[in-house]
Scaffold this motif. Structure first.
Motif, PDB file in Angstrom:
ATOM      1  N   ARG A  46       0.836  -1.204   0.000  1.00  0.00           N
ATOM      2  CA  ARG A  46       0.000   0.000   0.000  1.00  0.00           C
ATOM      3  C   ARG A  46       0.873   1.258   0.000  1.00  0.00           C
ATOM      4  NH1 ARG A  46      -5.258   0.509   2.330  1.00  0.00           N
ATOM      5  NH2 ARG A  46      -6.447  -1.434   2.343  1.00  0.00           N
ATOM      6  N   LYS A  47       1.921   1.223   0.846  1.00  0.00           N
ATOM      7  CA  LYS A  47       2.822   2.370   0.939  1.00  0.00           C
ATOM      8  C   LYS A  47       3.515   2.614  -0.404  1.00  0.00           C
ATOM      9  CE  LYS A  47       5.390   2.481   4.603  1.00  0.00           C
ATOM     10  NZ  LYS A  47       6.518   2.255   5.551  1.00  0.00           N
ATOM     11  N   ARG A  48       3.955   1.539  -1.056  1.00  0.00           N
ATOM     12  CA  ARG A  48       4.634   1.676  -2.344  1.00  0.00           C
ATOM     13  C   ARG A  48       3.696   2.250  -3.399  1.00  0.00           C
ATOM     14  NH1 ARG A  48       5.021  -0.741  -7.070  1.00  0.00           N
ATOM     15  NH2 ARG A  48       3.494  -2.344  -6.507  1.00  0.00           N
ATOM     16  N   LEU A  49       2.461   1.721  -3.442  1.00  0.00           N
ATOM     17  CA  LEU A  49       1.501   2.221  -4.420  1.00  0.00           C
ATOM     18  C   LEU A  49       1.153   3.678  -4.160  1.00  0.00           C
ATOM     19  CD1 LEU A  49      -0.903  -0.856  -4.658  1.00  0.00           C
ATOM     20  CD2 LEU A  49       0.669  -0.042  -6.420  1.00  0.00           C
ATOM     21  N   ARG A  51       3.054   5.891  -2.766  1.00  0.00           N
ATOM     22  CA  ARG A  51       4.207   6.698  -3.169  1.00  0.00           C
ATOM     23  C   ARG A  51       4.257   6.862  -4.691  1.00  0.00           C
ATOM     24  NH1 ARG A  51       7.953   3.608  -1.387  1.00  0.00           N
ATOM     25  NH2 ARG A  51       7.736   4.307   0.766  1.00  0.00           N
ATOM     26  N   GLU A  52       3.954   5.778  -5.423  1.00  0.00           N
ATOM     27  CA  GLU A  52       3.965   5.852  -6.878  1.00  0.00           C
ATOM     28  C   GLU A  52       2.873   6.798  -7.387  1.00  0.00           C
ATOM     29  OE1 GLU A  52       3.749   2.022  -8.649  1.00  0.00           O
ATOM     30  OE2 GLU A  52       5.753   1.404  -8.002  1.00  0.00           O
ATOM     31  N   LEU A  53       1.711   6.749  -6.741  1.00  0.00           N
ATOM     32  CA  LEU A  53       0.638   7.655  -7.137  1.00  0.00           C
ATOM     33  C   LEU A  53       1.031   9.107  -6.893  1.00  0.00           C
ATOM     34  CD1 LEU A  53      -2.603   5.869  -5.893  1.00  0.00           C
ATOM     35  CD2 LEU A  53      -2.163   6.650  -8.219  1.00  0.00           C
ATOM     36  N   HIS A  54       1.634   9.346  -5.734  1.00  0.00           N
ATOM     37  CA  HIS A  54       1.987  10.720  -5.368  1.00  0.00           C
ATOM     38  C   HIS A  54       3.182  11.231  -6.162  1.00  0.00           C
ATOM     39  CE1 HIS A  54       3.745  13.988  -2.947  1.00  0.00           C
ATOM     40  NE2 HIS A  54       2.499  14.239  -2.622  1.00  0.00           N
ATOM     41  N   GLU A  85      -6.984  18.931 -13.172  1.00  0.00           N
ATOM     42  CA  GLU A  85      -7.115  19.248 -11.742  1.00  0.00           C
ATOM     43  C   GLU A  85      -7.910  18.157 -11.023  1.00  0.00           C
ATOM     44  OE1 GLU A  85      -6.169  20.935  -8.482  1.00  0.00           O
ATOM     45  OE2 GLU A  85      -5.691  22.082 -10.296  1.00  0.00           O
ATOM     46  N   ILE A  86      -8.976  17.677 -11.647  1.00  0.00           N
ATOM     47  CA  ILE A  86      -9.784  16.610 -11.053  1.00  0.00           C
ATOM     48  C   ILE A  86      -8.965  15.340 -10.920  1.00  0.00           C
ATOM     49  CG2 ILE A  86     -11.752  15.077 -11.438  1.00  0.00           C
ATOM     50  CD1 ILE A  86     -13.175  17.471 -12.775  1.00  0.00           C
ATOM     51  N   ALA A  87      -8.236  14.982 -11.995  1.00  0.00           N
ATOM     52  CA  ALA A  87      -7.415  13.771 -11.961  1.00  0.00           C
ATOM     53  C   ALA A  87      -6.330  13.875 -10.899  1.00  0.00           C
ATOM     54  CB  ALA A  87      -6.790  13.532 -13.339  1.00  0.00           C
ATOM     55  N   LEU A  88      -5.708  15.042 -10.769  1.00  0.00           N
ATOM     56  CA  LEU A  88      -4.663  15.245  -9.771  1.00  0.00           C
ATOM     57  C   LEU A  88      -5.226  15.126  -8.363  1.00  0.00           C
ATOM     58  CD1 LEU A  88      -1.749  16.015  -9.122  1.00  0.00           C
ATOM     59  CD2 LEU A  88      -2.393  18.418  -9.345  1.00  0.00           C
ATOM     60  N   SER A  89      -6.390  15.715  -8.137  1.00  0.00           N
ATOM     61  CA  SER A  89      -7.025  15.642  -6.817  1.00  0.00           C
ATOM     62  C   SER A  89      -7.388  14.210  -6.462  1.00  0.00           C
ATOM     63  CB  SER A  89      -8.280  16.523  -6.799  1.00  0.00           C
ATOM     64  OG  SER A  89      -8.969  16.406  -5.575  1.00  0.00           O
ATOM     65  N   GLU A  90      -7.920  13.472  -7.442  1.00  0.00           N
ATOM     66  CA  GLU A  90      -8.307  12.092  -7.188  1.00  0.00           C
ATOM     67  C   GLU A  90      -7.091  11.209  -6.930  1.00  0.00           C
ATOM     68  OE1 GLU A  90     -10.735  10.908 -10.461  1.00  0.00           O
ATOM     69  OE2 GLU A  90     -12.550  11.903  -9.675  1.00  0.00           O
ATOM     70  N   ALA A  91      -5.993  11.453  -7.659  1.00  0.00           N
ATOM     71  CA  ALA A  91      -4.765  10.671  -7.447  1.00  0.00           C
ATOM     72  C   ALA A  91      -4.211  10.916  -6.047  1.00  0.00           C
ATOM     73  CB  ALA A  91      -3.720  11.041  -8.503  1.00  0.00           C
ATOM     74  N   ARG A  92      -4.208  12.170  -5.617  1.00  0.00           N
ATOM     75  CA  ARG A  92      -3.719  12.492  -4.273  1.00  0.00           C
ATOM     76  C   ARG A  92      -4.608  11.874  -3.201  1.00  0.00           C
ATOM     77  NH1 ARG A  92      -2.468  18.903  -5.481  1.00  0.00           N
ATOM     78  NH2 ARG A  92      -0.334  18.629  -6.307  1.00  0.00           N
ATOM     79  N   GLN A  93      -5.920  11.944  -3.416  1.00  0.00           N
ATOM     80  CA  GLN A  93      -6.850  11.384  -2.447  1.00  0.00           C
ATOM     81  C   GLN A  93      -6.682   9.871  -2.348  1.00  0.00           C
ATOM     82  OE1 GLN A  93      -8.608  12.840  -0.357  1.00  0.00           O
ATOM     83  NE2 GLN A  93     -10.358  11.616   0.255  1.00  0.00           N
ATOM     84  N   LEU A  94      -6.529   9.213  -3.487  1.00  0.00           N
ATOM     85  CA  LEU A  94      -6.344   7.770  -3.491  1.00  0.00           C
ATOM     86  C   LEU A  94      -5.049   7.390  -2.790  1.00  0.00           C
ATOM     87  CD1 LEU A  94      -7.286   4.987  -4.342  1.00  0.00           C
ATOM     88  CD2 LEU A  94      -6.250   5.363  -6.585  1.00  0.00           C
ATOM     89  N   ALA A  95      -3.992   8.168  -3.026  1.00  0.00           N
ATOM     90  CA  ALA A  95      -2.708   7.902  -2.371  1.00  0.00           C
ATOM     91  C   ALA A  95      -2.841   8.013  -0.855  1.00  0.00           C
ATOM     92  CB  ALA A  95      -1.649   8.872  -2.887  1.00  0.00           C
ATOM     93  N   ARG A  96      -3.566   9.029  -0.396  1.00  0.00           N
ATOM     94  CA  ARG A  96      -3.744   9.210   1.049  1.00  0.00           C
ATOM     95  C   ARG A  96      -4.571   8.080   1.650  1.00  0.00           C
ATOM     96  NH1 ARG A  96      -3.946  14.906  -0.328  1.00  0.00           N
ATOM     97  NH2 ARG A  96      -6.196  14.740  -0.681  1.00  0.00           N
ATOM     98  N   LEU A  97      -5.587   7.624   0.916  1.00  0.00           N
ATOM     99  CA  LEU A  97      -6.420   6.538   1.428  1.00  0.00           C
ATOM    100  C   LEU A  97      -5.655   5.217   1.452  1.00  0.00           C
ATOM    101  CD1 LEU A  97      -9.844   7.364  -0.255  1.00  0.00           C
ATOM    102  CD2 LEU A  97      -9.232   7.652   2.152  1.00  0.00           C
TER     103      LEU A  97
END
Length: 235
Positions: A46-49, A51-54, A85-97
């Motif tokens: 999870r941590k690796r994924l 990090r890759e997303l972020h 902007e939407i894609a970036l926000s969703e990628a960051r949110q997914l990384a945090r989750l």
């Protein structure tokens, strides 16, 4: 068969029983150690994924956003910027989750604060957090376990409980760590939920993870009376 022979046979049976009990205990300990290892590997993935997303997709989208910003104004540019902007926000949110960086960087207390704020912003639920006795960071596996339990409990409350208030208490002593999560929602029948393949999976998963750490897990709930979740772990 005289009395001495009976006593001798009983003694041999007792010895064999002790040996079998020890084998069962050893087997359970090995199973728990293996299960904890698998769980730790999953968290590392999870941590690796995350990090890759972020660092990967997130930085690529950021670069795309900056490149678009330098282009001449047009309806197409505006639309492309909005999509980026939407894609970036969703990628960051997914990384945090997947694995919030705050958990690894700053520890459990800050991660719980972030989680509570997230739930409040998403669902307009009043979430209170009280932490006592946490003078230093807990072992990484224990921090991850407690965060995941709180995350699942809050997510379930957000989706199903119709609660307006959730109270989280984390209490630490030299010997124990106690996590209590209570809400004022509609509650549910615990036995019925645990027996359900669909509804009981999450509850069993939470209980199983606590048992991997030789902890105690309990749920108190009934219709229209809210839900209380209790976790006790030895340090």
């Amino acid at each position: 068969m005289d009395k001495l022979e009976v006593m001798d046979r009983l003694q041999r049976l007792s010895i064999e029983q002790d040996k079998l009990t020890r084998k069962l205990i050893d087997g359970e300990q090995r199973f728990r150690a293996l299960a904890r290892s698998v769980w730790s590997v999953q968290e590392e993935e999870r941590k690796r994924l995350a990090r890759e997303l972020h660092d990967g997709i997130g930085q690529t989208l950021t670069a795309l956003k900056l490149r678009l910003a330098t282009m001449e104004a047009s309806p197409e540019k505006t639309e492309a910027l909005e999509i980026t902007e939407i894609a970036l926000s969703e990628a960051r949110q997914l990384a945090r989750l997947l694995r919030p960086a705050v958990l690894d960087d700053l520890g459990l207390a800050h991660a719980l604060e972030w989680l509570c704020q997230l739930i409040q912003d998403q669902a307009e639920i009043q979430v209170s957090l009280r932490i006592s006795g946490l003078e230093e960071r807990l072992p990484p596996d224990m921090e991850t376990l407690l965060f995941r339990l709180a995350q699942e409990a809050l997510t379930n409350a957000q989706k199903h409980s119709r609660a307006s208030i959730i109270d989280i208490r984390l209490t630490c002593t030299d010997q124990r760590v106690t996590l209590c999560i209570a809400d004022n929602g509609i509650g549910f029948d615990v036995d019925q939920a645990c027996a359900s393949e669909r509804d009981g999976f999450g509850l069993r998963s939470m209980r199983d993870r606590v048992e991997l750490f030789s902890g105690d897990f309990s749920i108190k709930s009934s219709r229209n009376s809210g839900t209380d979740i209790f976790v006790n772990l030895g340090r």
